[in-house]
Design a protein around this motif. Structure first.
Motif, PDB file in Angstrom:
ATOM      1  N   ALA A   9      24.939   0.455  30.611  1.00 56.19           N
ATOM      2  CA  ALA A   9      23.799  -0.312  30.096  1.00 56.19           C
ATOM      3  C   ALA A   9      24.082  -0.777  28.681  1.00 56.19           C
ATOM      4  CB  ALA A   9      22.524   0.518  30.120  1.00 56.19           C
ATOM      5  N   ALA A  10      23.450  -1.880  28.296  1.00 53.15           N
ATOM      6  CA  ALA A  10      23.545  -2.400  26.928  1.00 53.15           C
ATOM      7  C   ALA A  10      22.221  -3.069  26.584  1.00 53.15           C
ATOM      8  CB  ALA A  10      24.692  -3.395  26.801  1.00 53.15           C
ATOM      9  N   GLU A  11      21.851  -2.997  25.315  1.00 54.84           N
ATOM     10  CA  GLU A  11      20.626  -3.649  24.861  1.00 54.84           C
ATOM     11  C   GLU A  11      20.876  -4.304  23.508  1.00 54.84           C
ATOM     12  OE1 GLU A  11      15.809  -2.930  24.692  1.00 54.84           O
ATOM     13  OE2 GLU A  11      17.151  -1.200  24.805  1.00 54.84           O
ATOM     14  N   TYR A  12      20.481  -5.570  23.413  1.00 51.69           N
ATOM     15  CA  TYR A  12      20.634  -6.340  22.183  1.00 51.69           C
ATOM     16  C   TYR A  12      19.268  -6.473  21.508  1.00 51.69           C
ATOM     17  CZ  TYR A  12      21.033 -10.380  19.090  1.00 51.69           C
ATOM     18  OH  TYR A  12      20.980 -11.210  17.998  1.00 51.69           O
ATOM     19  N   PHE A  13      19.222  -6.147  20.222  1.00 51.20           N
ATOM     20  CA  PHE A  13      17.999  -6.251  19.434  1.00 51.20           C
ATOM     21  C   PHE A  13      18.177  -7.354  18.399  1.00 51.20           C
ATOM     22  CE2 PHE A  13      18.241  -1.956  21.014  1.00 51.20           C
ATOM     23  CZ  PHE A  13      16.935  -1.661  21.406  1.00 51.20           C
ATOM     24  N   ALA A  14      17.267  -8.301  18.379  1.00 50.10           N
ATOM     25  CA  ALA A  14      17.349  -9.410  17.437  1.00 50.10           C
ATOM     26  C   ALA A  14      17.071  -8.918  16.014  1.00 50.10           C
ATOM     27  CB  ALA A  14      16.358 -10.505  17.828  1.00 50.10           C
ATOM     28  N   ARG A  15      17.446  -9.699  15.027  1.00 52.18           N
ATOM     29  CA  ARG A  15      17.218  -9.344  13.631  1.00 52.18           C
ATOM     30  C   ARG A  15      15.762  -9.602  13.240  1.00 52.18           C
ATOM     31  NH1 ARG A  15      17.550 -13.825   9.788  1.00 52.18           N
ATOM     32  NH2 ARG A  15      18.081 -12.260   8.205  1.00 52.18           N
ATOM     33  N   LEU A  16      15.336  -8.906  12.213  1.00 53.81           N
ATOM     34  CA  LEU A  16      14.033  -9.133  11.609  1.00 53.81           C
ATOM     35  C   LEU A  16      14.235  -9.549  10.160  1.00 53.81           C
ATOM     36  CD1 LEU A  16      11.676  -6.239  12.808  1.00 53.81           C
ATOM     37  CD2 LEU A  16      11.541  -8.655  13.397  1.00 53.81           C
ATOM     38  N   LYS A  17      13.642 -10.646   9.769  1.00 55.41           N
ATOM     39  CA  LYS A  17      13.747 -11.097   8.390  1.00 55.41           C
ATOM     40  C   LYS A  17      12.920 -10.201   7.472  1.00 55.41           C
ATOM     41  CE  LYS A  17      14.528 -15.964   9.594  1.00 55.41           C
ATOM     42  NZ  LYS A  17      14.055 -17.359   9.428  1.00 55.41           N
ATOM     43  N   ASP A  18      13.184 -10.289   6.190  1.00 56.64           N
ATOM     44  CA  ASP A  18      12.499  -9.510   5.182  1.00 56.64           C
ATOM     45  C   ASP A  18      10.979  -9.696   5.280  1.00 56.64           C
ATOM     46  OD1 ASP A  18      11.694  -8.166   2.976  1.00 56.64           O
ATOM     47  OD2 ASP A  18      12.810  -9.354   1.527  1.00 56.64           O
ATOM     48  N   TYR A  19      10.246  -8.608   5.408  1.00 55.88           N
ATOM     49  CA  TYR A  19       8.789  -8.667   5.448  1.00 55.88           C
ATOM     50  C   TYR A  19       8.218  -7.371   4.883  1.00 55.88           C
ATOM     51  CZ  TYR A  19       8.407  -5.376   9.354  1.00 55.88           C
ATOM     52  OH  TYR A  19       8.446  -4.251  10.136  1.00 55.88           O
ATOM     53  N   SER A  20       6.918  -7.332   4.631  1.00 56.82           N
ATOM     54  CA  SER A  20       6.255  -6.153   4.083  1.00 56.82           C
ATOM     55  C   SER A  20       5.405  -5.486   5.164  1.00 56.82           C
ATOM     56  CB  SER A  20       5.367  -6.538   2.900  1.00 56.82           C
ATOM     57  OG  SER A  20       6.155  -6.997   1.819  1.00 56.82           O
ATOM     58  N   ILE A  21       5.614  -4.192   5.354  1.00 55.89           N
ATOM     59  CA  ILE A  21       4.769  -3.418   6.258  1.00 55.89           C
ATOM     60  C   ILE A  21       3.402  -3.166   5.609  1.00 55.89           C
ATOM     61  CG2 ILE A  21       4.520  -1.228   7.476  1.00 55.89           C
ATOM     62  CD1 ILE A  21       7.530  -1.088   7.701  1.00 55.89           C
ATOM     63  N   ILE A  22       3.429  -2.791   4.341  1.00 55.37           N
ATOM     64  CA  ILE A  22       2.215  -2.607   3.555  1.00 55.37           C
ATOM     65  C   ILE A  22       2.325  -3.479   2.306  1.00 55.37           C
ATOM     66  CG2 ILE A  22       0.913  -1.019   2.091  1.00 55.37           C
ATOM     67  CD1 ILE A  22       0.310  -0.337   4.846  1.00 55.37           C
ATOM     68  N   THR A  23       1.342  -4.340   2.083  1.00 56.99           N
ATOM     69  CA  THR A  23       1.294  -5.162   0.875  1.00 56.99           C
ATOM     70  C   THR A  23       0.023  -4.814   0.111  1.00 56.99           C
ATOM     71  OG1 THR A  23       2.493  -6.964   1.968  1.00 56.99           O
ATOM     72  CG2 THR A  23       1.311  -7.490  -0.068  1.00 56.99           C
ATOM     73  N   PRO A  24       0.149  -4.144  -1.034  1.00 55.66           N
ATOM     74  CA  PRO A  24      -1.049  -3.799  -1.811  1.00 55.66           C
ATOM     75  C   PRO A  24      -1.746  -5.042  -2.355  1.00 55.66           C
ATOM     76  CG  PRO A  24       0.871  -2.518  -2.515  1.00 55.66           C
ATOM     77  CD  PRO A  24       1.373  -3.603  -1.624  1.00 55.66           C
ATOM     78  N   ARG A  25      -3.015  -4.890  -2.620  1.00 55.59           N
ATOM     79  CA  ARG A  25      -3.760  -5.955  -3.280  1.00 55.59           C
ATOM     80  C   ARG A  25      -3.365  -6.017  -4.750  1.00 55.59           C
ATOM     81  NH1 ARG A  25      -7.535  -3.271   0.038  1.00 55.59           N
ATOM     82  NH2 ARG A  25      -8.066  -1.892  -1.702  1.00 55.59           N
ATOM     83  N   ASN A  26      -3.410  -7.200  -5.329  1.00 51.66           N
ATOM     84  CA  ASN A  26      -3.082  -7.362  -6.743  1.00 51.66           C
ATOM     85  C   ASN A  26      -4.274  -6.941  -7.605  1.00 51.66           C
ATOM     86  OD1 ASN A  26      -0.386  -8.206  -6.962  1.00 51.66           O
ATOM     87  ND2 ASN A  26      -0.929 -10.232  -6.194  1.00 51.66           N
ATOM     88  N   GLU A  27      -4.473  -5.636  -7.627  1.00 51.03           N
ATOM     89  CA  GLU A  27      -5.535  -5.063  -8.432  1.00 51.03           C
ATOM     90  C   GLU A  27      -4.954  -4.451  -9.696  1.00 51.03           C
ATOM     91  OE1 GLU A  27      -7.485  -2.301  -5.881  1.00 51.03           O
ATOM     92  OE2 GLU A  27      -8.426  -3.851  -4.638  1.00 51.03           O
ATOM     93  N   TYR A  28      -5.842  -3.941 -10.559  1.00 56.06           N
ATOM     94  CA  TYR A  28      -5.418  -3.360 -11.823  1.00 56.06           C
ATOM     95  C   TYR A  28      -4.458  -2.203 -11.575  1.00 56.06           C
ATOM     96  CZ  TYR A  28      -5.925  -2.279 -16.771  1.00 56.06           C
ATOM     97  OH  TYR A  28      -5.688  -2.089 -18.107  1.00 56.06           O
ATOM     98  N   PHE A  29      -3.294  -2.233 -12.230  1.00 59.02           N
ATOM     99  CA  PHE A  29      -2.232  -1.259 -11.981  1.00 59.02           C
ATOM    100  C   PHE A  29      -1.684  -0.704 -13.289  1.00 59.02           C
ATOM    101  CE2 PHE A  29       2.473  -0.795 -10.879  1.00 59.02           C
ATOM    102  CZ  PHE A  29       2.332   0.521 -10.492  1.00 59.02           C
ATOM    103  N   ILE A  30      -1.170  -1.561 -14.150  1.00 58.00           N
ATOM    104  CA  ILE A  30      -0.634  -1.120 -15.436  1.00 58.00           C
ATOM    105  C   ILE A  30      -1.798  -0.923 -16.397  1.00 58.00           C
ATOM    106  CG2 ILE A  30       0.931  -1.672 -17.318  1.00 58.00           C
ATOM    107  CD1 ILE A  30       2.406  -3.513 -15.356  1.00 58.00           C
ATOM    108  N   ARG A  31      -1.935   0.266 -16.918  1.00 57.59           N
ATOM    109  CA  ARG A  31      -3.080   0.581 -17.754  1.00 57.59           C
ATOM    110  C   ARG A  31      -2.897   0.044 -19.180  1.00 57.59           C
ATOM    111  NH1 ARG A  31      -6.978   1.610 -14.090  1.00 57.59           N
ATOM    112  NH2 ARG A  31      -5.691   1.969 -12.262  1.00 57.59           N
TER     113      ARG A  31
END
Length: 484
Positions: free
Chosen positions: A321-343
């Motif tokens: 048996a053989a299985e070919y898996f296609a590539r996945l381009k760069d993406y974010s699984i979790i993307t935080p909201r642009n909220e206040y971060f640096i104090r």
């Protein structure tokens, strides 16, 4: 200038790989290369199981059966030699009993060409815990303001746990005496908990003749990143099977995972205090902290195409048996909201840098895995099994668009799996014990922290070097099939 320094600090603190066995597609025992799991093939092997990785195989020998494959006794060890410095290995040992599968099939009296099947699957992926510490005296700060060697303490800790529970509904249909077709829909619940913490600290030495302090000043860098998400997704498959005398061929296409629901939480804490990137500049102090709830995760799996072939020789079978898996381009699984971060930020980076610095990201190269197996008669009621398969890593560090964020996978080594066991048949049931072995290694694993070379220019975290990884797993799989 301040904005540039802030971005440099955030990139240095955030870009990190964890350590686990989670960048592979064929680690599961019920994949197309695992002969010991009943029905885990692409082409027909005259298996007595009822769960078929290729749903088209359901219609070849339709039956009503109840199968339970629920006992995996496994111990898994990962050792990264000199990962964080000389003698500072990272080690993880995990073991236990994991239920694997409950499945059944039903043939229809009104339509003998049609077979229905279901499966509830618990897929063990990883449960990883590692920590290490350095406590020594070494020269890490500039002698202009801290002469001599300082007391240095470095710490590293990581928890990385991933589990998947799936419900699969399958349909197989007999088109003719030689050709079969099938389809399945998998509902997958994926849960990931990722917690990484590391720090570097040095006590400043006082100048000769200075009044002693009750508690000496110190330079400090520490980072905490915790993310937890649950995602429900659907994964469709369509398969075909063709039998001609001793020759059996199978083909299976798996579509990408479709997200239905997700929920995630992220918490971070970055602290940099009294660090001089150069002896002539003022000390830098940074505090960045946030916690965000109800985030959307978007974990993906690629399109894959698998093919299998089996050949009957007497009562035994050869399987490929053989299985070919296609590539996945760069993406974010979790993307935080642009909220206040640096104090106390005045440069405008407090929100604009949040998402890029704290995202949980993924990118995958295309891979192809292959499996070879053979079944052979031991006695009239006992069939032996041996199989080996590759399990190549899809890690693709060079394809990330930028250096911000945390990487969702860590393993960059290829693994290899072997299985051997037997199927013991009785009139009403079949019992299948099997031994599972896995091994993976690489000399090119590079953690982000090194306790041998800390200095202020690398935020007291050191300059990482390649380390050697040895990964070994051994397990006992017990399968039971009851025919109704």
């Amino acid at each position: 200038m301040l904005r540039t320094i802030t971005i440099i600090l955030l990139v240095r603190l955030s870009f990190h790989y964890s350590v686990a066995q989670d960048s592979h597609y064929w680690s599961s025992n019920y994949g197309p290369g695992g002969l010991m799991t009943p029905g885990a093939t692409i082409a027909d092997t005259k298996d007595s199981g009822v769960f078929f990785y290729n749903p088209a195989l359901l219609a070849i020998r339709p039956k009503t059966a109840l199968e339970f494959s629920g006992s995996l006794y496994q111990i898994e060890s990962t050792r990264i030699i000199d990962a964080l410095g000389k003698g500072k290995d990272l080690k993880s040992i995990a073991g236990g009993i994991s239920p694997q599968m409950h499945s059944g099939s039903f043939k229809l009296k009104k339509n003998e060409r049609l077979v229905l099947a279901y499966a509830l699957i618990n897929n063990y992926i990883l449960s990883n815990r590692m920590n290490q510490r350095q406590d020594t005296k070494m020269n890490v700060l500039n002698d202009a303001y801290s002469p001599g060697s300082e007391y240095y303490i470095g710490q590293f800790s990581e928890v990385n746990q991933v589990s998947e529970i799936s419900g699969v509904f399958s349909v197989g249909y007999k088109l003719s005496e030689k050709l079969y077709v099938g389809a399945s829909l998998e509902a997958q619940v994926r849960r990931k908990t990722f917690d990484i913490e590391y720090s570097g600290r040095a006590l400043l030495n006082q100048a000769v003749g200075a009044k002693p302090l009750l508690f000496p000043e110190f330079s400090n860098t520490e980072a905490v990143y915790r993310v937890d998400y649950t995602q429900l997704g659907l994964k469709p498959k369509i398969g075909f099977a063709y039998n001609q005398a001793r020759h059996h061929v199978g083909l299976l296409a798996t579509l990408p995972l479709m997200r239905v629901f997700s929920r995630g939480t992220l918490m971070t804490d970055y602290v940099v205090s009294n660090i001089r990137l150069a002896p002539t500049v003022e000390p830098i102090n940074l505090l960045a902290n946030t916690r965000q709830e109800k985030l959307t995760s978007n974990y993906k799996t690629p399109f894959s195409l698998a093919a299998g072939y089996s050949y009957d020789y007497g009562r035994g079978r050869f399987y490929l048996a053989a299985e070919y898996f296609a590539r996945l381009k760069d993406y974010s699984i979790i993307t935080p909201r642009n909220e206040y971060f640096i104090r106390s930020d005045t440069s405008g980076s407090s929100s604009t840098s949040t998402a890029n610095s704290l995202k949980l990201k993924d990118v995958r190269k295309a891979v192809m895995n292959v499996a070879v197996g053979i079944s052979f008669p031991v006695k009239p009621s006992v069939m032996g099994y041996v199989s080996i398969r590759t399990d190549f890593s899809y890690a693709d560090e060079k394809s990330f668009a930028d250096t911000g964020g945390y990487v969702a996978y860590t393993t960059n080594w290829n693994s290899y799996h072997a299985q051997l066991g037997a199927n013991i048949r009785r009139p009403k049931f079949s019992f299948r014990p099997g031994l599972l072995l896995s091994y993976g290694t690489t000399n090119a694993f590079k953690p982000e922290v090194n306790f041998d070379t800390p200095k202020e220019s690398n935020l007291l975290l050191g300059d990482p070097v390649n380390a050697k990884v040895n990964h070994v797993a051994i397990g006992l799989l017990l399968s039971y099939i009851h025919n109704l």
